[in-house]
Scaffold this motif. Sequence first.
Motif, PDB file in Angstrom:
ATOM      1  N   ASP A 156     -62.116  29.041 -44.768  1.00  0.00           N
ATOM      2  CA  ASP A 156     -61.447  30.344 -44.598  1.00  0.00           C
ATOM      3  C   ASP A 156     -61.153  30.612 -43.116  1.00  0.00           C
ATOM      4  N   TRP A 157     -60.277  29.794 -42.545  1.00  0.00           N
ATOM      5  CA  TRP A 157     -59.934  29.973 -41.137  1.00  0.00           C
ATOM      6  C   TRP A 157     -59.124  31.259 -40.868  1.00  0.00           C
ATOM      7  N   PRO A 158     -58.287  31.757 -41.852  1.00  0.00           N
ATOM      8  CA  PRO A 158     -57.553  32.991 -41.536  1.00  0.00           C
ATOM      9  C   PRO A 158     -58.490  34.147 -41.197  1.00  0.00           C
ATOM     10  N   ARG A 159     -59.597  34.234 -41.934  1.00  0.00           N
ATOM     11  CA  ARG A 159     -60.543  35.315 -41.653  1.00  0.00           C
ATOM     12  C   ARG A 159     -61.130  35.177 -40.245  1.00  0.00           C
ATOM     13  N   ALA A 160     -61.484  33.952 -39.884  1.00  0.00           N
ATOM     14  CA  ALA A 160     -62.052  33.721 -38.542  1.00  0.00           C
ATOM     15  C   ALA A 160     -61.031  34.076 -37.456  1.00  0.00           C
ATOM     16  N   LEU A 161     -59.776  33.752 -37.719  1.00  0.00           N
ATOM     17  CA  LEU A 161     -58.719  34.042 -36.736  1.00  0.00           C
ATOM     18  C   LEU A 161     -58.535  35.556 -36.576  1.00  0.00           C
ATOM     19  N   LEU A 162     -58.534  36.270 -37.687  1.00  0.00           N
ATOM     20  CA  LEU A 162     -58.398  37.735 -37.636  1.00  0.00           C
ATOM     21  C   LEU A 162     -59.586  38.345 -36.901  1.00  0.00           C
ATOM     22  N   GLU A 163     -60.760  37.788 -37.130  1.00  0.00           N
ATOM     23  CA  GLU A 163     -61.957  38.328 -36.459  1.00  0.00           C
ATOM     24  C   GLU A 163     -61.900  38.133 -34.940  1.00  0.00           C
ATOM     25  N   ARG A 164     -61.134  37.144 -34.491  1.00  0.00           N
ATOM     26  CA  ARG A 164     -61.000  36.911 -33.042  1.00  0.00           C
ATOM     27  C   ARG A 164     -59.849  37.719 -32.438  1.00  0.00           C
ATOM     28  N   GLY A 165     -59.228  38.584 -33.263  1.00  0.00           N
ATOM     29  CA  GLY A 165     -58.238  39.508 -32.711  1.00  0.00           C
ATOM     30  C   GLY A 165     -56.787  39.151 -32.963  1.00  0.00           C
TER      31      GLY A 165
END
Length: 298
Positions: A156-165
């Motif tokens: 789930d990389w999209p979630r990680a990307l969103l969490e980084r702003g």
Amino acid sequence: MRTDNDTWDITTSVGSTALFVAAARALEAQKPHPVAVDPFAEIFCRAVGGQWADLLDGAAPEHALKSEFGADFVNFQGVRTKYFDTYFTKAAAAGVRQIVLLAAGLDSRAYRLDWPAETVVFELDQPQVLDFKRATLAGVRPTANRREVAVDLRGDWPRALLERGFDPSSPSAWIAEGLLIYLPATAQVQLFAGIDALSARHSHVAVEEAMPMDPAEFTAKQQEEKRGDSSARGGPFFQLVYNEQCEPAAQWFGARGWRSDMTPLPNFLRAHGRPVPGPDSDAGAMTSTISLVSATKG
Ligand SMILES: C[S@@+](CC[C@H](N)C(=O)[O-])C[C@H]1O[C@@H](n2cnc3c(N)ncnc32)[C@H](O)[C@@H]1O
């Protein structure tokens, strides 16, 4: 061989391919008239040392990058770097300020491209690959706001990307350079779907893709790799790639409202005055399957 949740650092498994392509960029930069110059590629090779430093000093004649295949591979990396550099320059000129390097590896664009102020570069890769890069370039100031996203791109990389702003309401420019062959087909579809879902209008995407090889030929190459014959026949890749049938990127994005443009690698080599390897050579067999694709969301 690959497994579903395998991990690696910069000298093992898929991580070592980042070092291999960085070494090719460093060799390209040593030429009198390079197509692209990545000065950080040499820094990474010297940080690892051993054969990777020897290679740059002309002291590793047996290295895969010194074979006939290697010479073609260095040309390939030179023009590939040029393609994606040009793509980003155009995206930035079009006003994009969010950049996403999927499988950043040792891509140094966050340190060497002339980004407009306010540009954020997100670098996604396995944690240990990013650790090596951060430690090696500790004293170097990025030319953009660089943010690491340590993830497995099969998850789930999209979630990680969103969490980084990452802001999905602003246009973005994405690349998958040297990545797709290392993903199973299901993960590639998820990757494309994630890009599409997070891309506002006027976003850009560019990918390098390869048509899968004939299964018999593919297996033969894997066998040769197992015998340790990797320098003569295509470099240390065949144990690591999935070679699964996927919908071509231009078609996938085209069906979802993106305007795409596909450049076969042989055409791009010719356009930059580099030889196209003959069809009977390993490099030729590889080159003929590769395309560089970029697309813009309408
Ligand atoms: C051939 S290198 C390309 C690196 C960089 N894009 C370049 O062209 O220099 C492949 C990269 O993909 C990354 N990669 C492959 N599969 C991945 C995955 N499932 N999750 C995270 N990173 C992955 C590897 O760690 C490695 O850095």
